[in-house]
Design an enzyme around this catalytic site. Sequence first.
Site, PDB file in Angstrom:
ATOM      1  N   ASN A   7       0.799  -1.269  -0.078  1.00  0.00           N
ATOM      2  CA  ASN A   7       0.066   0.079  -0.067  1.00  0.00           C
ATOM      3  C   ASN A   7       0.905   1.450  -0.052  1.00  0.00           C
ATOM      4  O   ASN A   7       1.532   1.558   1.079  1.00  0.00           O
ATOM      5  CB  ASN A   7      -0.819  -0.174   1.157  1.00  0.00           C
ATOM      6  N   ARG A  85      -2.747  -2.099  -3.166  1.00  0.00           N
ATOM      7  CA  ARG A  85      -4.019  -1.620  -3.132  1.00  0.00           C
ATOM      8  C   ARG A  85      -3.810   0.008  -4.099  1.00  0.00           C
ATOM      9  O   ARG A  85      -2.753   0.845  -3.929  1.00  0.00           O
ATOM     10  CB  ARG A  85      -4.027  -0.721  -1.526  1.00  0.00           C
ATOM     11  N   HIS A 174     -13.298   2.449   0.448  1.00  0.00           N
ATOM     12  CA  HIS A 174     -13.084   1.307   1.380  1.00  0.00           C
ATOM     13  C   HIS A 174     -13.747  -0.266   0.852  1.00  0.00           C
ATOM     14  O   HIS A 174     -14.412  -0.819   1.609  1.00  0.00           O
ATOM     15  CB  HIS A 174     -13.861   1.533   2.554  1.00  0.00           C
ATOM     16  N   ARG A 235     -12.465  14.607   8.652  1.00  0.00           N
ATOM     17  CA  ARG A 235     -13.195  14.830   7.712  1.00  0.00           C
ATOM     18  C   ARG A 235     -14.807  14.997   7.971  1.00  0.00           C
ATOM     19  O   ARG A 235     -15.278  14.572   9.047  1.00  0.00           O
ATOM     20  CB  ARG A 235     -13.416  13.908   6.669  1.00  0.00           C
ATOM     21  N   GLU A 379      -7.778  -5.925   5.411  1.00  0.00           N
ATOM     22  CA  GLU A 379      -7.689  -5.609   3.736  1.00  0.00           C
ATOM     23  C   GLU A 379      -6.508  -6.163   3.085  1.00  0.00           C
ATOM     24  O   GLU A 379      -6.659  -6.542   1.787  1.00  0.00           O
ATOM     25  CB  GLU A 379      -7.706  -3.952   3.710  1.00  0.00           C
TER      26      GLU A 379
END
Length: 395
Positions: A7, A85, A174, A235, A379
């Site tokens: 990643n 990823r 996601h 956020r 993940e």
Amino acid sequence: MLTLVLNSGSSSVKFALLDPRSSEVRLSGLIERLGSDAASATLKTGGEKKQVTLKDGTYASAFGLIAGELDALNVRQEVQAVGHRVVHGGEKFSGSVLLTPEVMAALRECIPLAPLHNPPNIAGIEAAQLAFPNLPQVGVFDTAFHQTMPPVAYRYAVPESWYTQHGVRRYGFHGTSHQYVAQEAARMLGKPLEDLNLVTAHLGNGCSATAVRGGHSVDSSMGFTPLEGLVMGTRSGDVDPGLHDFMARQAGLTLTQIMTALNKESGLLGVSGLTNDMRELEAASARGHERAALALDLFIYRLAKTVAALSVPLGRLDALVFTGGIGENSELVRARTLGHLGLLGFKLDEHANQRAVRGQGGLITIPGSTPALVVNTNEELMIARETMRLVALNP
Ligand code: AMP
């Protein structure tokens, strides 16, 4: 049979070497401060952890270090493929792909959609192709799982040319996590995924919820960017788009300053004025910190509203799945979210909810309730499985 999962971010690379069948992790780590001359790596093998300094801050030296570790562990020959990823696949990628030169070109075309994330992902892939030239490399997209959303879920009610000329639509993110926990939830419930209508809530620093019908995403709370939807660590989630113009005129902010505020200074941090960390917020709220309590209330209320909204495309809700750092650990967030959702038939099992922390998943509702469960996301494992699936399809 091992897969190396990478990643690649703008200043870091997170990696794991794992067996996609047994899910055993042989080596994992985080390389940080790339792009500076203080780059360093934290490596974990078995139970041991070590810190290594890199000779420079390039991806090449990061992957050189990983290659060296594979040799030191004597596992280089067992590594079958590299899985990457990739944040944004636009409308071009509705599933994982082998990273051919044509695919790399298509990935570059997606850069305007994710200008912060896709360039380091691409740079990481290119460096990994040089570091591991004999291994097939696969891209697994955060957006791909959501490509099954119907137009009614993915279109915005804006001029059509914004969509047709500029790709302005809802993409969802996601995806790897939502797909993984949906599969795991089906296994834990002992039912075929095809028969289940689920809402999956990935609650980490970034947060999103997805309606999964029969294993396919039919709507999700994140949209054109990962800013839409739920309240997150820093956020804002949903705001009225009219506030951009208002804050520009009223407070003299530039668009860049407004976007920075909405991405980095809002959410739990902005409301509490304290922290984006849910653990700290819970503690502060318990001590009577009013803004921390409000941040928590807002987070939970908006989550519950979104879960209810995402039940609409499902018609029938078979289970709610909590995952991510907050979903997997915060009994308070889960209990209070279900408390708002009595109309969907949720009845909390307090003891089961208290037990479902620190990697302990499971059902957190009593018999007769619509099931809610905690599933630990993975993940890296999902990327490793996808990578091996693609390699098997392209021998
Ligand atoms: P992630 O991005 O998935 O690593 O999740 C990070 C978030 O999970 C942060 O807000 C953490 O405070 C939160 N988190 C981790 N452990 C706990 C815990 N025991 N209780 C509440 N929140 C937690």
